[in-house]
Design a protein around this motif. Structure first.
Motif, PDB file in Angstrom:
ATOM      1  N   LEU A  21      99.768 -22.117 137.203  1.00 40.12           N
ATOM      2  CA  LEU A  21     100.670 -21.912 136.283  1.00 40.12           C
ATOM      3  C   LEU A  21     101.137 -20.409 136.149  1.00 40.12           C
ATOM      4  O   LEU A  21     102.452 -20.412 135.341  1.00 40.12           O
ATOM      5  CB  LEU A  21     100.005 -22.354 135.051  1.00 40.12           C
ATOM      6  N   PHE A  22     100.409 -19.822 136.621  1.00 27.21           N
ATOM      7  CA  PHE A  22     100.877 -18.158 136.482  1.00 27.21           C
ATOM      8  C   PHE A  22     101.886 -17.665 137.455  1.00 27.21           C
ATOM      9  O   PHE A  22     101.832 -18.286 138.589  1.00 27.21           O
ATOM     10  CB  PHE A  22      99.540 -17.278 136.301  1.00 27.21           C
ATOM     11  N   CYS A  23     102.692 -16.699 136.763  1.00 27.77           N
ATOM     12  CA  CYS A  23     103.641 -16.140 137.709  1.00 27.77           C
ATOM     13  C   CYS A  23     102.942 -15.467 138.792  1.00 27.77           C
ATOM     14  O   CYS A  23     103.673 -15.440 140.220  1.00 27.77           O
ATOM     15  CB  CYS A  23     104.600 -15.197 136.883  1.00 27.77           C
ATOM     16  N   VAL A  24     102.068 -14.633 138.811  1.00 27.36           N
ATOM     17  CA  VAL A  24     101.660 -13.773 139.916  1.00 27.36           C
ATOM     18  C   VAL A  24     100.102 -14.209 140.234  1.00 27.36           C
ATOM     19  O   VAL A  24      99.314 -14.672 139.078  1.00 27.36           O
ATOM     20  CB  VAL A  24     101.309 -12.228 139.412  1.00 27.36           C
ATOM     21  N   PHE A  26      98.844 -24.554 125.417  1.00 28.31           N
ATOM     22  CA  PHE A  26      98.262 -23.657 126.384  1.00 28.31           C
ATOM     23  C   PHE A  26      96.853 -23.205 126.035  1.00 28.31           C
ATOM     24  O   PHE A  26      95.935 -23.151 126.600  1.00 28.31           O
ATOM     25  CB  PHE A  26      99.123 -22.334 126.888  1.00 28.31           C
ATOM     26  N   PRO A  27      97.010 -22.891 124.626  1.00 24.42           N
ATOM     27  CA  PRO A  27      95.408 -22.476 124.308  1.00 24.42           C
ATOM     28  C   PRO A  27      94.244 -23.522 124.236  1.00 24.42           C
ATOM     29  O   PRO A  27      93.221 -23.362 124.576  1.00 24.42           O
ATOM     30  CB  PRO A  27      95.713 -22.159 122.586  1.00 24.42           C
ATOM     31  N   VAL A  28      94.957 -24.799 123.943  1.00 26.27           N
ATOM     32  CA  VAL A  28      93.844 -25.812 123.983  1.00 26.27           C
ATOM     33  C   VAL A  28      93.714 -26.064 125.385  1.00 26.27           C
ATOM     34  O   VAL A  28      92.540 -26.808 125.643  1.00 26.27           O
ATOM     35  CB  VAL A  28      94.593 -27.313 123.116  1.00 26.27           C
ATOM     36  N   CYS A  29      94.499 -25.971 126.289  1.00 27.87           N
ATOM     37  CA  CYS A  29      94.188 -26.115 127.933  1.00 27.87           C
ATOM     38  C   CYS A  29      93.138 -25.107 128.150  1.00 27.87           C
ATOM     39  O   CYS A  29      92.235 -25.542 128.984  1.00 27.87           O
ATOM     40  CB  CYS A  29      95.431 -26.153 128.609  1.00 27.87           C
ATOM     41  N   LEU A  30      93.456 -24.141 127.821  1.00 25.31           N
ATOM     42  CA  LEU A  30      92.268 -23.038 128.106  1.00 25.31           C
ATOM     43  C   LEU A  30      90.878 -23.232 127.617  1.00 25.31           C
ATOM     44  O   LEU A  30      89.824 -23.369 128.240  1.00 25.31           O
ATOM     45  CB  LEU A  30      92.622 -21.647 127.648  1.00 25.31           C
ATOM     46  N   LEU A  31      90.861 -23.880 126.536  1.00 29.87           N
ATOM     47  CA  LEU A  31      89.485 -24.264 125.578  1.00 29.87           C
ATOM     48  C   LEU A  31      89.016 -25.447 126.341  1.00 29.87           C
ATOM     49  O   LEU A  31      87.752 -25.601 126.750  1.00 29.87           O
ATOM     50  CB  LEU A  31      89.736 -24.644 124.190  1.00 29.87           C
ATOM     51  N   ILE A  66      90.909 -13.369 130.945  1.00 34.60           N
ATOM     52  CA  ILE A  66      91.741 -12.830 131.997  1.00 34.60           C
ATOM     53  C   ILE A  66      92.990 -13.552 131.923  1.00 34.60           C
ATOM     54  O   ILE A  66      93.979 -13.305 131.938  1.00 34.60           O
ATOM     55  CB  ILE A  66      91.321 -12.777 133.544  1.00 34.60           C
ATOM     56  N   PHE A  67      92.749 -14.712 131.647  1.00 36.57           N
ATOM     57  CA  PHE A  67      94.126 -16.017 131.867  1.00 36.57           C
ATOM     58  C   PHE A  67      94.859 -15.801 130.489  1.00 36.57           C
ATOM     59  O   PHE A  67      96.306 -15.860 130.610  1.00 36.57           O
ATOM     60  CB  PHE A  67      93.525 -17.342 131.823  1.00 36.57           C
ATOM     61  N   THR A  68      94.300 -15.477 129.491  1.00 34.09           N
ATOM     62  CA  THR A  68      95.182 -15.253 128.107  1.00 34.09           C
ATOM     63  C   THR A  68      96.059 -14.041 128.459  1.00 34.09           C
ATOM     64  O   THR A  68      97.195 -13.864 127.752  1.00 34.09           O
ATOM     65  CB  THR A  68      94.451 -14.949 127.028  1.00 34.09           C
ATOM     66  N   HIS A  69      95.891 -12.902 129.233  1.00 38.21           N
ATOM     67  CA  HIS A  69      96.788 -12.119 129.535  1.00 38.21           C
ATOM     68  C   HIS A  69      97.841 -12.121 130.597  1.00 38.21           C
ATOM     69  O   HIS A  69      98.428 -11.177 130.919  1.00 38.21           O
ATOM     70  CB  HIS A  69      95.910 -10.632 129.780  1.00 38.21           C
ATOM     71  N   LEU A  70      97.732 -13.223 131.035  1.00 40.40           N
ATOM     72  CA  LEU A  70      98.743 -13.318 132.574  1.00 40.40           C
ATOM     73  C   LEU A  70      99.858 -14.466 131.889  1.00 40.40           C
ATOM     74  O   LEU A  70      99.881 -14.952 131.036  1.00 40.40           O
ATOM     75  CB  LEU A  70      97.989 -14.314 133.481  1.00 40.40           C
ATOM     76  N   LYS A  71     101.011 -14.028 132.547  1.00 42.85           N
ATOM     77  CA  LYS A  71     102.171 -14.398 132.067  1.00 42.85           C
ATOM     78  C   LYS A  71     102.670 -15.887 132.866  1.00 42.85           C
ATOM     79  O   LYS A  71     102.314 -15.960 133.973  1.00 42.85           O
ATOM     80  CB  LYS A  71     103.540 -13.645 132.529  1.00 42.85           C
TER      81      LYS A  71
END
Length: 304
Positions: free
Chosen positions: A179-182, A88-93, A156-161
């Motif tokens: 990918l996020f719940c909300v 997930f971190p590499v995906c965000l990068l 913002i994405f790093t703080h979403l579940k």
């Protein structure tokens, strides 16, 4: 420490065609890097190409090389792997670099449009307006502004579940929203703001400058029209090509459930192949001064 993996489910029959995919993608990547590097090298070593127009072209091609390197090495690893996964971190990068460099492409094209506008519409003032300092500021902002915009979204994405761990794509793009719940309305609104600032606003500016150039060229002598055609047509082709590809990327993300996996895969590949590969070809063959040095380089290489 728990590591969250995201599966990349946009590939088609990787087990069957993995070596075909690898050879094709590796060939495209090498062509992008070598052709772009050659044009940048020519601009660097020839003093008559140390003008703002060619500096912006070099910056655009460097941006294309960075963009391709964000996508292709991971793709090449994926097609040879049993599972197509990414942390997930590499995906965000990867998503950050993908959209940051995409935004930089639009801003660099806007800077090039402004340069052509000053050159054709205000030729006597060109040396005083397009100083080296201003060119450097334009280049700095072209990479900094999109990076700042996209960095906020990534934070913002790093703080979403996460509730979904499967991405309908072959690399991490705007699909990570799913990918996020909300579903975050704030993220959606911010995404629209980023889209407007990083693509639509520069595009409107480009259209305005080229409209002004066309009006001046229409009223002027044949020499001015010739200059406008020689320097502006390659830029226009690149702008139209890139804008259509960005639109294609948005369509793929928004309509991913309504289009087949094959169509989605082909549209995605088009985004990462066409612009990075065509840019050095367009500028290398259509820009007279660059083509002259390129032909000379090829002649010497053949002679030796």
């Amino acid at each position: 420490m728990n590591v969250t993996y995201i599966s990349l489910d946009g590939h088609i029959e990787v087990e069957k065609y993995r070596y075909v995919y690898f050879v094709l993608m590796f060939t495209v990547y090498i062509l992008i890097m070598s052709s772009s590097a050659m044009v940048v090298y020519l601009i660097m070593i020839h003093k008559n190409l140390h003008e703002p127009m060619y500096i912006f072209i070099a910056a655009l091609l460097i941006n294309s090389m960075l963009f391709s390197t964000t996508v292709y090495p991971k793709l090449l690893i994926d097609v040879l792997s049993e599972k197509q996964i990414i942390t997930f971190p590499v995906c965000l990068l990867q998503s950050f670099l993908f959209y940051s460099l995409s935004g930089s492409e639009f801003l660099l094209l806007a800077a090039m449009a402004y340069d052509r506008y000053v050159s054709i519409c205000k030729p006597l003032q060109y040396p005083t307006i397009m100083r080296k300092t201003k060119v450097s500021i334009f280049l700095f902002l072209a990479w900094l502004v999109p990076a700042c915009h996209i960095f906020v979204a990534i934070i913002i994405f790093t703080h979403l579940k996460l509730c979904n761990f499967s991405l309908r794509g072959i690399y991490c793009n705007n699909s990570i929203n799913r990918l996020f719940c909300v579903f975050s309305r704030a993220v959606m609104i911010y995404g629209i703001v980023v889209l407007f600032n990083m693509s639509l606003l520069p595009l409107f500016f480009i259209l305005f400058t080229y409209t002004m150039i066309l009006l001046v060229a229409y009223r002027s002598c044949g020499e001015v029209r010739k200059k406008a055609a020689q320097t502006c047509l390659p830029h226009l082709f690149v702008i139209i090509n890139y804008s259509s590809l960005v639109t294609s990327d948005v369509i793929v993300v928004r309509l991913e459930s309504d289009i087949s996996k094959t169509v989605r895969f082909l549209m995605t590949m088009q985004v990462i192949i066409c612009s990075p590969l065509f840019n050095p070809i367009i500028y290398g063959l259509k820009m007279k001064e660059i083509y002259k040095h390129l032909r000379r380089l090829c002649y010497h290489a053949r002679g030796s």
